[in-house]
Each structure stands twice: as C-alpha cells, then as structure tokens.
Design an enzyme around this catalytic site. Sequence first.
Site, mmCIF file in Angstrom:
data_model
loop_
_atom_site.group_PDB
_atom_site.id
_atom_site.type_symbol
_atom_site.label_atom_id
_atom_site.label_comp_id
_atom_site.label_asym_id
_atom_site.label_seq_id
_atom_site.Cartn_x
_atom_site.Cartn_y
_atom_site.Cartn_z
ATOM 1 N N ALA A 101 32.748 3.100 52.538
ATOM 2 C CA ALA A 101 33.136 1.917 53.307
ATOM 3 C C ALA A 101 33.609 0.786 52.416
ATOM 4 O O ALA A 101 34.194 -0.163 52.875
ATOM 5 C CB ALA A 101 31.962 1.456 54.145
ATOM 6 N N SER A 102 33.398 0.867 51.136
ATOM 7 C CA SER A 102 33.608 -0.228 50.172
ATOM 8 C C SER A 102 33.013 -1.512 50.720
ATOM 9 O O SER A 102 31.993 -1.480 51.374
ATOM 10 C CB SER A 102 35.066 -0.365 49.761
ATOM 11 N N CYS A 103 33.628 -2.637 50.480
ATOM 12 C CA CYS A 103 32.931 -3.879 50.847
ATOM 13 C C CYS A 103 33.118 -4.235 52.313
ATOM 14 O O CYS A 103 33.815 -3.564 53.033
ATOM 15 C CB CYS A 103 33.367 -5.023 49.957
ATOM 16 N N VAL A 104 32.488 -5.287 52.709
ATOM 17 C CA VAL A 104 32.470 -5.868 54.055
ATOM 18 C C VAL A 104 31.573 -5.096 55.016
ATOM 19 O O VAL A 104 31.459 -3.927 54.956
ATOM 20 C CB VAL A 104 33.858 -5.938 54.696
ATOM 21 N N THR B 198 38.950 -3.761 55.131
ATOM 22 C CA THR B 198 38.311 -2.451 55.231
ATOM 23 C C THR B 198 38.134 -1.955 56.653
ATOM 24 O O THR B 198 38.068 -0.765 56.886
ATOM 25 C CB THR B 198 36.929 -2.494 54.576
#
Lengths: 104, 412
Positions: A101-104, B198
């Site tokens: 998901a990487s960030c956030v 994202t």
Amino acid sequence: MAEKMLAGVLVKVNDEGYMEDASQWNPEIAKEIAKEIGIELTDKHFEVLNYLREKHAAEETLTIRKVGKSGVVANIKELYTLFPKGPLKFSSKIAGIPKPASCV
Amino acid sequence: MKKLLILGAGTAGTMMLNKLHKELDLDEWQLTIVDQYRTHYYQPGFLFIPFGIYKKQDVIKPKYDFFPSGVNVIFNEIDKVVGEENKVLLKGGQVLQYDFLIIATGTQTRPDETPGLTDQLWRKDIFDFYTVEGALALHQRIKNFEGGEFVLAITEVPFKCPVAPIEFVFLADAYFTKKGIRDKVNITFVTPMAGAFTKPVATKMLSQLLEEKNINVVADFYIERVDNENKQLVSYDERTVPFDLLTVVPVNMGNDMVERSGLGDDMNFVLTDKYTLKSVKFDNIFVIGDAANLPTSKAGSVAHFAGEILMENLLSAMEGRPLTAKFDGHSNCYIETGFGKGALIDFNYTTEPLPGTFPLPGIGPFGLLKNTKVNHYGKVLFRWIYWHILIKGKELPIEADMKMAGKKRVES
C-alpha cells in the site's frame, strides 16, 4: 473478488490479480503468476518471495528499501534485476500477498 | 508524585501536553516535556513559502507560547529510552524517570540518504520545502526562474503530508501562469508510487487535475541517485528525468533516538499497535504523530484524531483497565490546487477518500474530492485553527472516528 485457476488450484484473486488469501499460495502457483508477468523463477527469486511472505505474516510494512537492505538481495539494484519494472509490486503478486500500500 | 514524560514538543507532543494538563490531577502527576529545539513551526505553511504566499514570520512561534503553566520543560537532546528501567537518558548524562512515556519525536527529512542530492547543486538548483531554510532558499531561486524543466521528485515512502508534493506542483502551475511564463516551464511530478496518490478514487480525481493543468507525471520512478553533472534524476531501472530546477521530498526517517532505544523499524519509526497506539514493546510507552509506524498519513490531522484515542487509552492504562479505545487511522487533508481553489479528502485505515460533503452530511460546507473555493478558505483558516485550537489541545467539531455519512461510495 474473483477466482482463478492457477496450477490446478482455484485461488481467490482481486481485480488486479493479487491473491486474496496468502495461505492458498504454493511454489507452483508462484511459477504460474511469474510466467504471466514474464519472469522465470530461480532459487534467488524464491528467497525473496519467502522473505516477503514471512514479513507479511508478521504484519510488517514492506518497502523496496526494506527488501533491498534485508540481506536477501545484495541491494535494491539486484531486486530490480530479479523483478524488472515493479520490484515490489511484482514480487508481492508472485508471493501471493497483497499489493504493497506504500504510504497514506 | 507520579511522572508522565513526553518526548518531542512538535504538533503531537504539544497537543498531548495540553490535553493531559487539563485531564490529569496535577497534585498526583508531574508532567515533563523534552525537545532539543525552541521554535515551533507551522509546517503546513512551508508549502506556501516558495511561492511568496507566506513569509518566515508566518510559520514560526516560540514553543514556550504553547506550554501550559506548571509543567517541566527541558530543552536538550534525547540520547535514548531504556524501557526496561522506565528511564530516558538525555545528552550530558541527565536521567529522567517515568511512569508513563509518550513518544512524539516525529519524522525528519534525510537528504543525505540519496546519493548526489546534497552535492554541488544542493540549494543552488536542488531544494526541499520540508524545512524552513529549504523553503526560503527555494523562494529566492523560483523568483529568478525564467523557464525550463521544473521537477518535483519524491524519493521514498512514507513521507510527511502525502498531498504536499501534489499541492506544490499545482501552486507552481498557478505561480508561473500569473508570472506569464507558464509556456516556458515544463512541470514534471516524479513519484516512486504507481500514480499521483496511493488510493484509487483520489488518484483518479488528482490525475485529472494534473492533466488539466498540463503537469507531467512520471510514476514508478524510484530514485537511485541525482546526477549533478548532467542535471538529471537516475532511477534504479536506469531511466532518467532531466531538470533545471529540482525540488525533492527527501527520505523521511524517525528520530535516531528511536534506533538507539531499539524501539523502531528500519526507518526508525516506533513499532506501534495501530489501534491502541501503545508501543508493541512496553505497556507504559505510547506513541503519537509521525513518530509511529502507523499505516496512515504522517500528518497533523492524524495526530489530532489519534490524540483523543491516546488520551482515553492512557487514562485506562494509568488505572490498570484494559485499553478499549481503537484508532481507525482517520486522516483529513486540504489539498491546495492553485488559483484560490482547494480539494479536501477524509479517510482512514480501511476507507479510501471518497466524494461527498464534510463535516455535515449533505451540507458541507466543504466538498470532498471536489475542487472548490470554499475548500481553499478552509486551508487558509486552518493556520488560525492550528495556533489557537489544535496544538492547545482544544476540541474541534470533528469526531476522532471517520464517519461514512456524507460520503458516496464510487467505483475507481
């Protein structure tokens, strides 16, 4: 959610083809997903896949940097060589774990 | 006296200090806060400095202005936490004992982590805007920029305020348009992520805006090094992006103190239970703000929402009750889009940003995932709210848990 036949097993996958249930995974399934992406899996690939599955099971967040520094590969460059164009996206897909998901 | 110790007097630490000062019996509890710096920065304001919208004096105030009376304030560097012995060591040998500890040491930018970033072009043609020094230096350079390749590049995830780089290119577009040289400036947004953002629905909305504003997006670009000779970014898979003026979001890492204390992950973010906000290693250590390794945005709004949950769980822990409050990862960000407009997103661990109205369902006044003038005013007003309400730990009329009311589920 959809189901897909991979290496003789009906596995649950999402719209992007990532497996929904990591416990359904086996090395044969990995080989089939890898083939779709255009990667022939070697022992080195499996070392990375096992590392990813271990970290995923431990609920650790995965990043390219983390895998690059893990010691499983020599550096980030090697990770790119093993899984061109999407080192974490493709390796996660083949490892049967969710898209990072990487960030956030 | 029992001792409660807070490490870090930024947004999260100061806010918690003020909340605890109101909540705890001060005959019973001694409150102490430690930070090495004396200046409090209004960090959301850094974004506006390069474009001359804010000046330095708009974003700084002394930390002392925000500490309640009767608390101990120590300005010193933190050496490490010794969790097994309930103590914190400071530089110079000072030792602080605690019954409960709150870690709020935030995240720092580490330009030195990217090869070539801080070489000969640093602060000449290469800048950051996550420090006040960087933002001010960039303002001087942008004023004299006459055209060419204007590049914003994200080096690594996670980083503080995930929407700031997008806002930065939107504001650059508006700035160069007003200056009458937009046709001479090629704006490019470079990211290691698969898209501008994202989460799918927000990415779609933001990608459309980027396209409308003629801003190029280079995705999946993971920077290996900055080539100062040829003025280009080089990725691990050997792609290049040329620049005349480069602004970077440097690698973000938690405080080195976290590593020395053995409490963090490989990026020095404290290993934290994402629901209870307790350290995974010690029952009397809690974590708030950017310092935590939570899978949500590193942003002041998150610290604000987490603050209520932390307060509840801390009081439970102090009385030996189970920790029942659960943080949902609630995050809320204004996105400045230029020309006096803005967008707003509201999301948590499980629900991505969706369109709708906020905070009142069906009414607003703010539009979620919409580009409106009212949203821009929200952002402008926020500076006042920050200094007068948020870090003073006062209540805002927004609940800690994210609400689905007023949001619309859509297909990405």
